[in-house]
Write an enzyme that holds these catalytic residues in place. Structure first.
Site, PDB file in Angstrom:
ATOM      1  N   GLU A 189       0.841  -1.218   0.000  1.00 10.72           N
ATOM      2  CA  GLU A 189       0.000   0.000   0.000  1.00 10.72           C
ATOM      3  C   GLU A 189       0.872   1.263   0.000  1.00 10.72           C
ATOM      4  O   GLU A 189       0.855   2.061   0.949  1.00 10.72           O
ATOM      5  CB  GLU A 189      -0.935  -0.014   1.217  1.00 10.72           C
ATOM      6  CG  GLU A 189      -1.882  -1.187   1.194  1.00 10.72           C
ATOM      7  CD  GLU A 189      -2.764  -1.265   2.425  1.00 10.72           C
ATOM      8  OE1 GLU A 189      -2.344  -0.810   3.499  1.00 10.72           O
ATOM      9  OE2 GLU A 189      -3.882  -1.782   2.324  1.00 10.72           O
ATOM     10  N   GLU A 384      -5.289  -8.635  -0.853  1.00 12.92           N
ATOM     11  CA  GLU A 384      -5.916  -8.556   0.472  1.00 12.92           C
ATOM     12  C   GLU A 384      -7.415  -8.323   0.327  1.00 12.92           C
ATOM     13  O   GLU A 384      -7.814  -7.406  -0.380  1.00 12.92           O
ATOM     14  CB  GLU A 384      -5.351  -7.387   1.303  1.00 12.92           C
ATOM     15  CG  GLU A 384      -3.928  -7.543   1.753  1.00 12.92           C
ATOM     16  CD  GLU A 384      -3.462  -6.386   2.598  1.00 12.92           C
ATOM     17  OE1 GLU A 384      -4.295  -5.724   3.237  1.00 12.92           O
ATOM     18  OE2 GLU A 384      -2.244  -6.115   2.617  1.00 12.92           O
TER      19      GLU A 384
HETATM   20  C1  BGP Z   1      -4.175  -3.391   5.237  1.00 15.78           C
HETATM   21  C2  BGP Z   1      -2.755  -3.834   5.598  1.00 15.78           C
HETATM   22  C3  BGP Z   1      -2.679  -5.166   6.259  1.00 15.78           C
HETATM   23  C4  BGP Z   1      -3.841  -5.491   7.174  1.00 15.78           C
HETATM   24  C5  BGP Z   1      -5.184  -4.951   6.690  1.00 15.78           C
HETATM   25  C6  BGP Z   1      -6.284  -5.056   7.729  1.00 15.78           C
HETATM   26  O1  BGP Z   1      -4.177  -2.031   4.988  1.00 15.78           O
HETATM   27  O2  BGP Z   1      -1.976  -3.904   4.416  1.00 15.78           O
HETATM   28  O3  BGP Z   1      -1.431  -5.226   6.927  1.00 15.78           O
HETATM   29  O4  BGP Z   1      -3.560  -5.171   8.457  1.00 15.78           O
HETATM   30  O5  BGP Z   1      -5.095  -3.623   6.268  1.00 15.78           O
HETATM   31  O6  BGP Z   1      -6.259  -3.908   8.540  1.00 15.78           O
HETATM   32  P1  BGP Z   1      -6.192  -4.004  10.120  1.00 15.78           P
HETATM   33  O7  BGP Z   1      -5.202  -5.077  10.434  1.00 15.78           O
HETATM   34  O8  BGP Z   1      -5.789  -2.660  10.570  1.00 15.78           O
HETATM   35  O9  BGP Z   1      -7.584  -4.387  10.559  1.00 15.78           O
END
Ligand code: BGP
Length: 491
Positions: A189, A384
């Protein structure tokens, strides 16, 4: 029947600082993620307050070596459980496993002259384990865990010298794993630097008091683009079969209503993210971004040689995370706020919300696939997509996460529908979460994403025991269909 190509990469995704643990053993140095802790006194929707730390918090992290509150120091101890976890994921039927390299496991301080052999050994062991089960590694080089040494002794990514330190790290690990790894993502990201400059680039605001901090962020952004281009150049020169991806946080942004003002606002909000993939895919800064810099007196140094480096070393595919969508409105007075990852916007009354305030919008993933295809006409990779939820373990040691099955079923149905109807070129789909892991934005364990439950709480208490959830068996059944998937599976 939905049909997918034989080589379609169904997988799961993780990151080093959220799963590995072992933060200070076998030679690993301290990373910025080791300075982040769960803050129960802060509303987890205020991720900036939790993760955009100041020098005082870093000093506390440096002195506190014992407390289990620094959740990302322990993760879910993947470092010692990886063979068990990979075996269970292979049994589930995955074809791809996305993970990231902890920079400080290879170069503990970022400036070391020789790599840490135990770190190299760990990742070689990991990719060999994946190979044993014919699972394709998808490797992120930097996923929110740069060396703390570069924050305290340099200006983190604001310091142009960090480009070459990153290049040394990246080319060392690429060479070391070249026999096993074809897909590389230089930065997770890469657009997130504007939302969380510390977590993404080690920028601590109180260390730049005499500067325009927004200018510091965009100069650091430029350095990450250059670093990424150097990796594209290196891979294309030395390993022609390797593919290097640009990765963005893809949130679908709708106009709050049909008022043309709000339509314009939604286009502007999407361009804030597209600017990053524009630069990495089209190879130059878009005029609209340069105009914004001019209007906001943001000046960044772009040496002439950088311009040709960006133009000649564009990314091979676009990887993206998708969780949710938001609405955009010019006048937000009185409108409810909604979150989509670390993006915020206006609440969409047509969509449900998760416990963490992210709205659930399966059609949004299809819209994103169409938008990215129409803008770039490049191969795409969903790296993701998942649902963070407060899963409960029953007395029979089960987790009935039907809400996660519904989320994934609805989103994957839209992905397959898009493959069938929209003329997209999709390399694969990885859910966010393999086992449960530490949340990136909140440092909680209780915000669970995995198909495999891990016995651990928000304060580091637990046995680290793994247990398959209902969703594990659902994804296993989906992957079991191979490349012809009955549409009624999603009803
Ligand atoms: C994305 C990241 C991941 C993951 C995901 C879920 O932005 O790349 O690392 O963490 O978000 O978010 P969170 O873990 O804050 O719930």
């Amino acid at each position: 029947m939905y049909k997918v190509q034989d080589e379609f990469l169904w997988g799961v995704a993780t990151s080093a600082s959220q799963i590995e643990g072992a933060w200070n053993i076998d030679g690993k140095g301290m990373s910025i993620a080791d300075c982040l802790r769960y803050r129960p006194e802060i509303d987890v929707k205020n991720y900036k307050k939790v993760n955009e730390v100041d020098t005082k918090e870093i000093q506390q992290a440096l002195t506190d070596k014992e407390s289990k509150n620094w959740a990302k120091r322990y993760g879910v101890d993947f470092y010692h459980h990886y063979k068990e976890d990979i075996a269970q994921l292979a049994e589930m039927g995955i074809k791809a496993f996305r993970f990231s390299i902890a920079w400080t496991r290879i170069f503990p301080n970022g400036v070391d002259t020789t790599p840490n052999q135990k770190g190299l050994d760990f990742y070689l062991g990991l990719v060999k384990e994946l190979k044993k089960y014919h699972i394709e590694p998808i490797v992120t080089l930097s996923h929110y865990d740069m060396p703390l040494h570069l924050v305290l002794n340099y200006d983190a990514w604001y310091d142009r010298r960090v480009i070459n330190m990153y290049e040394m790290f990246a080319t060392t690990i690429i060479d070391h794993l070249s026999e096993y790894v074809k897909f590389w993502i230089p930065f997770n990201e890469i657009d997130s630097i504007v939302r969380h400059p510390f977590a993404s680039a080690g920028l601590v605001k109180d260390r730049f008091e005499e500067r325009n901090f927004e200018e510091v962020i965009y100069q650091s952004m430029h350095h990450q683009f250059i670093a990424s281009s150097l990796i594209v150049k290196y891979c294309h020169k030395h390993y022609p079969d390797m593919q290097v991806g640009s990765m963005i946080t893809k949130t679908t942004v709708y106009p709050y209503n049909s008022d043309p003002q709000n339509v314009l606002q939604s286009l502007k909000q999407m361009r804030e993210v597209y600017a990053f993939s524009d630069i990495q895919i089209r190879g130059s800064y878009p005029e609209y971004l340069l105009k914004r810099f001019e209007q906001q007196q943001i000046h960044i140094e772009i040496p002439h040689e950088d311009i040709s480096l960006l133009a000649e070393n564009t990314a091979d595919f676009i990887a993206f995370s998708y969780y949710s969508s938001v609405c955009a409105a010019v006048d937000t007075d009185g409108l409810k706020v909604s979150l989509a990852n670390t993006t915020s916007g206006v609440y969409n009354r047509f969509l449900p919300q998760t416990e963490w305030g992210w709205q659930i919008d399966p059609l949004g993933i299809r819209i994103s696939l169409i938008e990215l295809t129409d803008r770039y006409n490049k191969p795409l990779f969903i790296v993701e997509n998942g649902l963070g939820a407060a899963d409960e373990l029953t007395e029979e040691n089960q987790v009935h996460d039907k809400y996660r099955i519904d989320y994934l079923s609805q989103h994957i149905n839209q992905v397959l529908c898009s493959l069938e109807e929209d003329g997209i070129n999709l390399l694969g789909y990885c859910t966010w979460g393999a086992t449960d892991m530490i949340s990136a934005s909140t440092n909680q364990m209780s915000k669970r994403y995995g198909f495999i439950y891990v016995d651990l709480d928000d304060f580091g208490n637990g046995s680290f025991r793994r247990l398959k959830k209902d969703s594990y068996f659902w994804y296993q059944k989906l992957l079991g269909f191979g490349n012809e998937i009955p549409k009624e599976f999603f009803l």
